[in-house]
Write a protein that holds these residues in place. Structure first.
Motif, PDB file in Angstrom:
ATOM      1  N   LYS A 202       0.823  -1.206   0.000  1.00  0.00           N
ATOM      2  CA  LYS A 202       0.000   0.000   0.000  1.00  0.00           C
ATOM      3  C   LYS A 202       0.858   1.257   0.000  1.00  0.00           C
ATOM      4  CE  LYS A 202      -3.788  -2.277   2.462  1.00  0.00           C
ATOM      5  NZ  LYS A 202      -4.631  -2.279   3.690  1.00  0.00           N
ATOM      6  N   SER A 207       3.302   5.167   8.448  1.00  0.00           N
ATOM      7  CA  SER A 207       3.270   6.376   9.272  1.00  0.00           C
ATOM      8  C   SER A 207       2.615   6.060  10.605  1.00  0.00           C
ATOM      9  CB  SER A 207       2.486   7.491   8.564  1.00  0.00           C
ATOM     10  OG  SER A 207       3.068   7.797   7.316  1.00  0.00           O
ATOM     11  N   ASP A 209       1.214   6.751  14.356  1.00  0.00           N
ATOM     12  CA  ASP A 209       0.494   7.907  14.879  1.00  0.00           C
ATOM     13  C   ASP A 209      -0.139   7.519  16.211  1.00  0.00           C
ATOM     14  OD1 ASP A 209      -0.467  10.432  15.034  1.00  0.00           O
ATOM     15  OD2 ASP A 209      -2.019  10.213  13.536  1.00  0.00           O
ATOM     16  N   SER A 265       2.369   6.024   4.210  1.00  0.00           N
ATOM     17  CA  SER A 265       1.003   5.529   4.366  1.00  0.00           C
ATOM     18  C   SER A 265       0.149   6.556   5.100  1.00  0.00           C
ATOM     19  CB  SER A 265       1.009   4.228   5.171  1.00  0.00           C
ATOM     20  OG  SER A 265       1.277   4.497   6.549  1.00  0.00           O
ATOM     21  N   ASP A 266      -1.148   6.327   5.107  1.00  0.00           N
ATOM     22  CA  ASP A 266      -2.007   7.124   5.968  1.00  0.00           C
ATOM     23  C   ASP A 266      -1.624   6.821   7.414  1.00  0.00           C
ATOM     24  OD1 ASP A 266      -3.422   8.202   3.840  1.00  0.00           O
ATOM     25  OD2 ASP A 266      -4.885   6.549   3.840  1.00  0.00           O
ATOM     26  N   PRO A 267      -1.702   7.804   8.317  1.00  0.00           N
ATOM     27  CA  PRO A 267      -1.343   7.562   9.721  1.00  0.00           C
ATOM     28  C   PRO A 267      -2.130   6.402  10.319  1.00  0.00           C
ATOM     29  CG  PRO A 267      -1.560   9.896   9.315  1.00  0.00           C
ATOM     30  CD  PRO A 267      -2.091   9.200   8.085  1.00  0.00           C
TER      31      PRO A 267
END
Length: 281
Positions: A202, A207, A209, A265-267
């Motif tokens: 992906k 990331s 978080d 990546s998205d968090p």
């Protein structure tokens, strides 16, 4: 008993700073232990031994807590009259709770793991015990005690140290796809593009978080690498602003292009991210 010296045994078996609270809550009770004294005849006397409960607060949980519990077990084995009670608290939560409790002369524990700057600040206000004369600074890595030292007084000791910032990678994944760790910036960018093209991937970089610091670690990595430690320290001390041209150039030339290319990546909550990464997902 010099509790202060005994406590150092707990610290040094294991950089997160640990401080001993001056207004601690060490509790104890007297128990009878038989001892034998030889005179004209053998008699039995009882000598009181103080049983102490030592309350410790730290940020560890999961596997990290398992490792820390081994330290506690070793400490208790060396000091049978001391029982350690451990509780997990986030430093972010303690930073708002502890100052008020210290000012009221109360505290939730005797030994507390916190940030170095926080320890030094609380020490200056008289809330913590000093370690001068208890530890030998020469036995530590130069500079590691600086953050817990104020006005020449040492208020904490390091317990853990971490090799960061940086990027972790799975050797098995690299071997499977014939990838090699990069040695230059251009090789790093090329590697990210290769990983991005692998089916099922992906994003090349996850990331982390949820608590703030995982993403700040990434930022620090780029600042330290391309701006140097002096720039990082100036940012910490407020001598340089985030709008400074040198700081902006690192974001504009290094971080932003990677974000636009979709390499991050998205968090995602960082512990979940680690589990997925370790499983190869």
């Amino acid at each position: 008993m010099d509790v202060k010296k005994v406590l150092v045994g707990l610290f040094l078996v294991g950089v997160l700073g640990i401080a001993v609270v001056a207004s601690g809550c060490i509790g104890g009770q007297q128990t009878a232990t038989p001892t034998t004294v030889t005179q004209k005849e053998t008699v039995t006397e009882t000598k009181p031994v103080e049983q102490i409960t030592l309350k410790v607060i730290g940020p560890w949980s999961g596997a990290e807590l398992d490792a820390f519990m081994e330290v506690i077990k070793a400490f208790e084995a060396q000091h049978p009259n001391i029982k350690v009670e451990y509780k997990t608290y986030r430093a972010e939560d303690l930073s708002t709770i502890l100052p008020l409790q210290f000012e009221s002369g109360d505290t939730p524990a005797d030994v507390i793991a916190m940030w170095g700057w926080f320890i030094a600040e609380m020490g200056q206000k008289g809330h913590l015990m000093e370690f001068n004369g208890v530890i030998n600074p020469d036995e530590y890595v130069p500079g590691i005690l600086d953050t817990v030292t104020a006005d020449g007084k040492i208020y904490g000791v390091p317990f853990t140290a971490a090799a960061k910032p940086g990027f972790w990678y799975r050797k098995s994944f690299f071997e499977k796809y014939g990838l090699k760790p990069p040695e230059t910036w251009d090789e790093f960018v090329a590697l990210l593009e290769k990983i991005k093209q692998i089916p099922g991937v992906k994003a090349p970089i996850v990331s982390g978080d949820s608590v703030g610091w995982p993403l700040s670690d990434v930022t620090e990595h780029f600042i330290l690498t391309f701006g140097g430690k002096d720039l990082q320290l100036k940012l910490i001390n407020g001598e340089v602003k985030w709008e400074d041209p040198q700081v902006r150039s690192i974001f504009e030339q290094r971080l932003v292009p990677l974000l636009k290319a979709g390499y991050f990546s998205d968090p995602i909550e960082w512990t979940s991210a680690v589990d997925l990464w370790w499983k190869g997902d």
